[in-house]
Scaffold this active site. Structure first.
Site, PDB file in Angstrom:
ATOM      1  N   CYS A  13      41.531  45.168  36.339  1.00  0.00           N
ATOM      2  CA  CYS A  13      41.349  43.803  36.841  1.00  0.00           C
ATOM      3  C   CYS A  13      39.898  43.589  37.240  1.00  0.00           C
ATOM      4  O   CYS A  13      39.357  44.360  38.035  1.00  0.00           O
ATOM      5  CB  CYS A  13      42.258  43.518  38.035  1.00  0.00           C
ATOM      6  SG  CYS A  13      41.944  41.858  38.691  1.00  0.00           S
ATOM      7  N   GLY A  19      47.289  35.510  25.407  1.00  0.00           N
ATOM      8  CA  GLY A  19      47.186  35.110  26.815  1.00  0.00           C
ATOM      9  C   GLY A  19      46.555  33.737  26.930  1.00  0.00           C
ATOM     10  O   GLY A  19      47.258  32.730  27.057  1.00  0.00           O
TER      11      GLY A  19
HETATM   12  C1  DHB Z   1      43.232  38.828  36.982  1.00  0.00           C
HETATM   13  C2  DHB Z   1      43.643  40.067  36.599  1.00  0.00           C
HETATM   14  C3  DHB Z   1      43.312  40.520  35.363  1.00  0.00           C
HETATM   15  O1  DHB Z   1      43.687  41.740  34.931  1.00  0.00           O
HETATM   16  C4  DHB Z   1      42.582  39.705  34.511  1.00  0.00           C
HETATM   17  O2  DHB Z   1      42.260  40.110  33.278  1.00  0.00           O
HETATM   18  C5  DHB Z   1      42.176  38.487  34.895  1.00  0.00           C
HETATM   19  C6  DHB Z   1      42.508  38.038  36.138  1.00  0.00           C
HETATM   20  C7  DHB Z   1      43.481  38.316  38.314  1.00  0.00           C
HETATM   21  O3  DHB Z   1      44.614  38.260  38.797  1.00  0.00           O
HETATM   22  O4  DHB Z   1      42.501  37.987  38.948  1.00  0.00           O
END
Ligand code: DHB
Length: 305
Positions: free
Chosen positions: A127, A261
């Site tokens: 993330c 996505g």
């Molecule tokens: C978030 C998490 C992710 O893995 C990503 O690719 C984009 C956003 C998030 O929740 O901020």
């Protein structure tokens, strides 16, 4: 069908990437999930998270940057209140989790392992929107977190890695050596926009995760590199796929399953449309199986007159 190295049969190689579909229940009202290979749920963490302050989303040429910050109700509430509805949806179920410590990850993965109907567990080690280190960029950490998850389940385990931090083959090798069944490549890429009128970053948290067609070539390169290095690993290729052509490219690079996505945010029907278009294209090209497409770029391409 069972594309490439996928350990379970799917209606299509097109799957929903973690994030935009949330837990899938609202999407299910707007599209036919039974035509899609799998739903990957939005990442949940051991404790609830409120996410980052607004603004969290900004447009970009060929994509967008988000800074959600892993907003989620926390693992225990997810399992009790959300998971039963997720598991009733007519598709395969990949549950995405993230944690800052291997022990916390093992607890969640172990608990999921005891629940019927979960087809795979995806560990989000990449993330871009939280303060913690991007675990997926450090091969030693990837090994430690994967080992913890592997010790807690026999279900198929996918490790989601960053496309822009560290060396994908080194991190992927650490994950596979520690017992992962496969890789999800890639997460969104850390990006920034600045409001030129005031000279300040547009997102509250400054940088965020760039997704959309802008990152397609990066995702293709990581999938291609990983497939070349690991011919037997399950690979879910995710990043900038918004049409049939880019889905075919992703498979040709080596993806067994193709995650969508960004593209479904503007058009919730896109994944089912892509699944149908892919099926029609395979028939038109007289290809018996998607296996003829998966990794074809490593085998000299299609036989074309
Ligand atoms: C978030 C998490 C992710 O893995 C990503 O690719 C984009 C956003 C998030 O929740 O901020």
């Amino acid at each position: 069908m069972t594309p490439g190295r996928c350990p379970f049969s799917v209606a299509s190689p097109i799957v929903l990437a973690s994030g935009p579909a949330g837990f899938g229940t609202e999407l299910a009202e707007r599209t036919d999930l039974s035509a899609i290979g799998a739903l990957t749920t939005k990442t949940v963490t051991p404790q609830p998270r409120e996410g980052n302050p607004q603004p969290r989303l900004v447009d970009c040429p060929c994509g967008m940057i988000n800074s959600i910050g892993l907003e989620n109700p926390g693992f225990d509430v997810f399992v009790e209140r959300c998971l039963p509805d997720v598991l009733s949806l007519p598709t395969r179920h990949i549950i995405s989790v993230a944690a800052e410590r291997p022990e916390e990850l093992a607890r969640m993965v172990g608990a999921l392992s005891a629940i019927e109907g979960i087809d795979a567990i995806e560990i989000n080690l990449s993330c871009p929107n939280v303060d913690a280190v991007v675990i997926g960029s450090d091969r030693a950490l990837v090994g430690r977190f994967t080992e913890a998850a592997r010790g807690a389940t026999e279900r198929p385990l996918l490790i989601k890695l960053p496309g822009d931090a560290g060396h994908v083959v080194a991190s992927a090798e650490a994950a596979l050596d520690a017992g992962a069944d496969g890789l999800t490549l890639i997460n969104s890429i850390r990006g920034l926009r600045i409001d030129h009128r005031v000279g300040r970053p547009m997102l509250h948290r400054e940088t965020g995760g760039l997704s959309g067609p802008a990152i397609l070539p990066i995702a293709l390169a990581r999938v291609f590199e990983a497939r070349k290095a690991f011919p037997d690993a399950l690979i879910v290729g995710t990043g900038g796929v918004t049409d049939l052509e880019s889905a075919i490219e992703m498979m040709a690079a080596g993806a067994d399953l193709v995650g969508v996505g960004y593209g479904m945010m503007a058009n919730p029907q896109l994944p089912t449309q892509l699944a149908r278009r892919l099926e029609a294209w395979l028939a038109e090209r007289r290809l018996d199986s998607v296996k003829e497409v998966i990794g074809v770029a490593h085998r000299g391409g299609f036989d074309v007159p």
